[in-house]
Design a protein around this motif. Sequence first.
Motif, PDB file in Angstrom:
ATOM      1  N   UNK A 202     -12.674  -2.360   1.682  1.00  0.00           N
ATOM      2  CA  UNK A 202     -12.739  -3.600   2.460  1.00  0.00           C
ATOM      3  C   UNK A 202     -14.186  -4.065   2.610  1.00  0.00           C
ATOM      4  N   UNK A 203     -15.063  -3.114   2.947  1.00  0.00           N
ATOM      5  CA  UNK A 203     -16.466  -3.477   3.187  1.00  0.00           C
ATOM      6  C   UNK A 203     -17.170  -3.940   1.916  1.00  0.00           C
ATOM      7  N   UNK A 204     -16.724  -3.447   0.762  1.00  0.00           N
ATOM      8  CA  UNK A 204     -17.345  -3.830  -0.503  1.00  0.00           C
ATOM      9  C   UNK A 204     -16.694  -5.064  -1.127  1.00  0.00           C
ATOM     10  N   UNK A 205     -15.671  -5.586  -0.461  1.00  0.00           N
ATOM     11  CA  UNK A 205     -14.989  -6.760  -0.996  1.00  0.00           C
ATOM     12  C   UNK A 205     -14.017  -6.438  -2.107  1.00  0.00           C
ATOM     13  N   UNK A 206     -13.564  -5.179  -2.187  1.00  0.00           N
ATOM     14  CA  UNK A 206     -12.630  -4.759  -3.218  1.00  0.00           C
ATOM     15  C   UNK A 206     -11.181  -4.826  -2.748  1.00  0.00           C
ATOM     16  N   UNK A 207     -10.956  -5.264  -1.522  1.00  0.00           N
ATOM     17  CA  UNK A 207      -9.592  -5.312  -0.977  1.00  0.00           C
ATOM     18  C   UNK A 207      -9.210  -6.743  -0.643  1.00  0.00           C
ATOM     19  N   UNK A 208      -9.346  -7.596  -1.632  1.00  0.00           N
ATOM     20  CA  UNK A 208      -9.032  -9.012  -1.426  1.00  0.00           C
ATOM     21  C   UNK A 208      -7.806  -9.426  -2.242  1.00  0.00           C
ATOM     22  N   UNK A 209      -7.076  -8.444  -2.732  1.00  0.00           N
ATOM     23  CA  UNK A 209      -5.876  -8.690  -3.521  1.00  0.00           C
ATOM     24  C   UNK A 209      -4.823  -7.675  -3.079  1.00  0.00           C
ATOM     25  N   UNK A 210      -3.563  -7.845  -3.457  1.00  0.00           N
ATOM     26  CA  UNK A 210      -2.510  -7.009  -2.878  1.00  0.00           C
ATOM     27  C   UNK A 210      -2.486  -5.557  -3.328  1.00  0.00           C
ATOM     28  N   UNK A 211      -3.035  -5.234  -4.492  1.00  0.00           N
ATOM     29  CA  UNK A 211      -2.833  -3.898  -5.042  1.00  0.00           C
ATOM     30  C   UNK A 211      -3.237  -2.748  -4.124  1.00  0.00           C
ATOM     31  N   UNK A 212      -4.473  -2.696  -3.593  1.00  0.00           N
ATOM     32  CA  UNK A 212      -4.807  -1.546  -2.738  1.00  0.00           C
ATOM     33  C   UNK A 212      -3.920  -1.446  -1.501  1.00  0.00           C
ATOM     34  N   UNK A 213      -3.478  -2.589  -0.987  1.00  0.00           N
ATOM     35  CA  UNK A 213      -2.568  -2.567   0.158  1.00  0.00           C
ATOM     36  C   UNK A 213      -1.212  -2.009  -0.259  1.00  0.00           C
ATOM     37  N   UNK A 214      -0.732  -2.412  -1.430  1.00  0.00           N
ATOM     38  CA  UNK A 214       0.552  -1.902  -1.902  1.00  0.00           C
ATOM     39  C   UNK A 214       0.515  -0.395  -2.085  1.00  0.00           C
ATOM     40  N   UNK A 215      -0.576   0.088  -2.686  1.00  0.00           N
ATOM     41  CA  UNK A 215      -0.708   1.522  -2.914  1.00  0.00           C
ATOM     42  C   UNK A 215      -0.731   2.267  -1.581  1.00  0.00           C
ATOM     43  N   UNK A 216      -1.486   1.732  -0.629  1.00  0.00           N
ATOM     44  CA  UNK A 216      -1.560   2.381   0.684  1.00  0.00           C
ATOM     45  C   UNK A 216      -0.214   2.356   1.398  1.00  0.00           C
ATOM     46  N   UNK A 241      -4.188 -12.922   1.995  1.00  0.00           N
ATOM     47  CA  UNK A 241      -4.019 -12.194   0.734  1.00  0.00           C
ATOM     48  C   UNK A 241      -2.553 -12.341   0.342  1.00  0.00           C
ATOM     49  N   UNK A 242      -2.259 -12.975  -0.768  1.00  0.00           N
ATOM     50  CA  UNK A 242      -0.858 -13.257  -1.087  1.00  0.00           C
ATOM     51  C   UNK A 242      -0.050 -11.994  -1.349  1.00  0.00           C
ATOM     52  N   UNK A 243       1.139 -11.933  -0.780  1.00  0.00           N
ATOM     53  CA  UNK A 243       2.045 -10.832  -1.059  1.00  0.00           C
ATOM     54  C   UNK A 243       2.620 -11.025  -2.458  1.00  0.00           C
ATOM     55  N   UNK A 244       2.613  -9.975  -3.253  1.00  0.00           N
ATOM     56  CA  UNK A 244       3.224 -10.064  -4.572  1.00  0.00           C
ATOM     57  C   UNK A 244       4.594  -9.395  -4.535  1.00  0.00           C
ATOM     58  N   UNK A 245       5.214  -9.270  -5.705  1.00  0.00           N
ATOM     59  CA  UNK A 245       6.569  -8.711  -5.749  1.00  0.00           C
ATOM     60  C   UNK A 245       6.595  -7.275  -5.245  1.00  0.00           C
ATOM     61  N   UNK A 246       5.518  -6.507  -5.509  1.00  0.00           N
ATOM     62  CA  UNK A 246       5.423  -5.153  -4.990  1.00  0.00           C
ATOM     63  C   UNK A 246       5.439  -5.166  -3.463  1.00  0.00           C
ATOM     64  N   UNK A 247       4.618  -6.025  -2.898  1.00  0.00           N
ATOM     65  CA  UNK A 247       4.491  -6.080  -1.438  1.00  0.00           C
ATOM     66  C   UNK A 247       5.834  -6.350  -0.792  1.00  0.00           C
ATOM     67  N   UNK A 277       7.147 -16.118  -6.307  1.00  0.00           N
ATOM     68  CA  UNK A 277       7.808 -14.821  -6.435  1.00  0.00           C
ATOM     69  C   UNK A 277       9.270 -15.015  -6.825  1.00  0.00           C
ATOM     70  N   UNK A 278       9.710 -14.287  -7.813  1.00  0.00           N
ATOM     71  CA  UNK A 278      11.120 -14.239  -8.170  1.00  0.00           C
ATOM     72  C   UNK A 278      11.641 -12.837  -7.888  1.00  0.00           C
ATOM     73  N   UNK A 279      12.653 -12.678  -7.029  1.00  0.00           N
ATOM     74  CA  UNK A 279      13.232 -11.349  -6.820  1.00  0.00           C
ATOM     75  C   UNK A 279      13.639 -10.745  -8.163  1.00  0.00           C
ATOM     76  N   UNK A 280      13.270  -9.491  -8.399  1.00  0.00           N
ATOM     77  CA  UNK A 280      13.587  -8.843  -9.667  1.00  0.00           C
ATOM     78  C   UNK A 280      14.653  -7.772  -9.463  1.00  0.00           C
ATOM     79  N   UNK A 281      14.943  -7.031 -10.514  1.00  0.00           N
ATOM     80  CA  UNK A 281      16.024  -6.044 -10.393  1.00  0.00           C
ATOM     81  C   UNK A 281      15.688  -4.979  -9.351  1.00  0.00           C
ATOM     82  N   UNK A 282      14.408  -4.667  -9.209  1.00  0.00           N
ATOM     83  CA  UNK A 282      14.025  -3.665  -8.217  1.00  0.00           C
ATOM     84  C   UNK A 282      14.289  -4.158  -6.802  1.00  0.00           C
ATOM     85  N   UNK A 283      14.082  -5.438  -6.575  1.00  0.00           N
ATOM     86  CA  UNK A 283      14.384  -6.026  -5.260  1.00  0.00           C
ATOM     87  C   UNK A 283      15.832  -5.742  -4.878  1.00  0.00           C
ATOM     88  N   UNK A 284      16.725  -6.032  -5.788  1.00  0.00           N
ATOM     89  CA  UNK A 284      18.143  -5.895  -5.468  1.00  0.00           C
ATOM     90  C   UNK A 284      18.605  -4.441  -5.477  1.00  0.00           C
TER      91      UNK A 284
END
Length: 543
Positions: A202-216, A241-247, A277-284
């Motif tokens: 966060x402090x380095x500006x590397x947490x401005x997209x959904x991936x690190x949040x999804x992993x956490x 920060x936009x939520x993606x399909x993972x989120x 976002x389009x719900x995918x097979x994993x969503x269902x």
Amino acid sequence: MLLQSTFIQSPLHQHVSLSSTSSHPFSIPFGFRGSTLVRTITMHNHPVITCSISQVHSYGTVDYERRPPVKWNSVYKKISMMENPELGSATVLNQYENDGKRLTKWELCRIVKELRKFKRYKLALEVYEWMNNRGDRFRMSTSDTAIQLDLIAKVRGISNAEDYFLNLPDTLMDKRTYGALLNAYVHGRVREKAESLLDKMRSKGYATHPLPFNVMMTLYMNLKHYDKVDSLISEMMEKKIPLDIYSYNIWLSCRGSLGSVEKMEQVFEQMKLNRTINPNWTTFSTMATMYLKLGLLGKAEECLKNVESRITGRDRIPYHYLISLYGGIGNKEEVHRVWNIYKSVFPNIPNLGYHAVISSLARLDDIEGAEKIFDDWLSIKTTYDPRIVNILMSYYVKKGFLENAEALFKQMVEMGGKPNSSTWEILAEGHIRERRISEALSCLKEATSAERSKNWKPKPANMTSLLKLCEQEADTASREVVVGILRQMGCFEDEAYMSYIPISNRVPNGEELLAEKGKIDNDDDSNISDGAEMLLNQLQGSL
């Protein structure tokens, strides 16, 4: 967006043939990234927003079974099929180049991709080390560095991955390598270090997209810290920060795991309002799993129809979940129907597919169907997977047919199969049911020394039954052997596990254990994952 494409790729983004597919849901081509872009493609009258893809190579959902072999493929096969893997990847690579042939970096990275896809992490790491020893030929990018860090964590442990990270030059320290270390912490469930690293990102500006949040969030799901998942979702919304399909899929699983159908459905409605976002097979499949757990079979079956309608490309994994979930619902006809479609689409079915269908049919008491498909598997198998044999052995033991289980065990050994710890425990369970203490102990001892037994623990229910049997027979010597097995496998250090083992008096090392509270079935051959576990597998399974 670049980190997302270089860090993770899974069926959660498999909307179109631009995403990577395999018999395992993940392959993370860290090293294959040039610049990235986002493409919008229309399929079935629905706009599909794809994830970031490489302008260099997209690894589309091409049926590799029907493509003519290419140079990297022949080298990959030689590495993966070595009779003695201890010789290492370098042996094959050196021989290839000694014959006057040259491999490009792209080809070597493609070999790594395949090795990782099938969890041959040690061999994959050796390919990178071979390249590192030829620094004049191969320039390592931050993407290559990230994938090496990930492999080191898997092969040599987190502490070695940390050392590798700390010794990197500043030019190779970016959001990719930070993200790889974060994933290593999450995969190892090292919560405090993961949280600290995310703060640094966060402090380095590397947490401005959904991936690190999804992993956490996958870590919090694993630890059942559902409130922290909601907290990260809130943070993403506050920071725009936009939520993606993972989120969204993780959030759905979180709400479902809390037993709140209404809140889960609210997330789904919010997801549908997001036009990107389009719900995918994993969503269902996630929602189907949650409905199934809550006993809402009608809603679960409706979701499974949506799963089937969203299968695209050459992805086998959705079929595995469909078969498994239809088995959980109790619909034998649908299990057979989906299995027949699966076979018609793919000329070759992996062991995971056979495991899913045989497990589902055994669960539905269709043992004739399960045995028939098992015989089909025997005729085409390339490796003797003991987990498939274990399904039928376990069924026979639970039905009181220990002789059938022993005959199947004998057949497996004669055909070159190697029993795993669960195989031996299934036989032990059969002997426990027939009150054969010495035979049960003999099988459990074999289980402790079987291949990959390091992470195995016997089922508390079996150990409980065996201890009670020893008590009934006044067999103190055998009882001490049981206690020794528990200690050897590290069960005494697992307080939650030991709370299910009823040892009424003090054991030799002075530990006082709690009375039995219930039954835990930790069979590693279980086939249905809950929604959270499915997402965790998809986000971390091949990282």
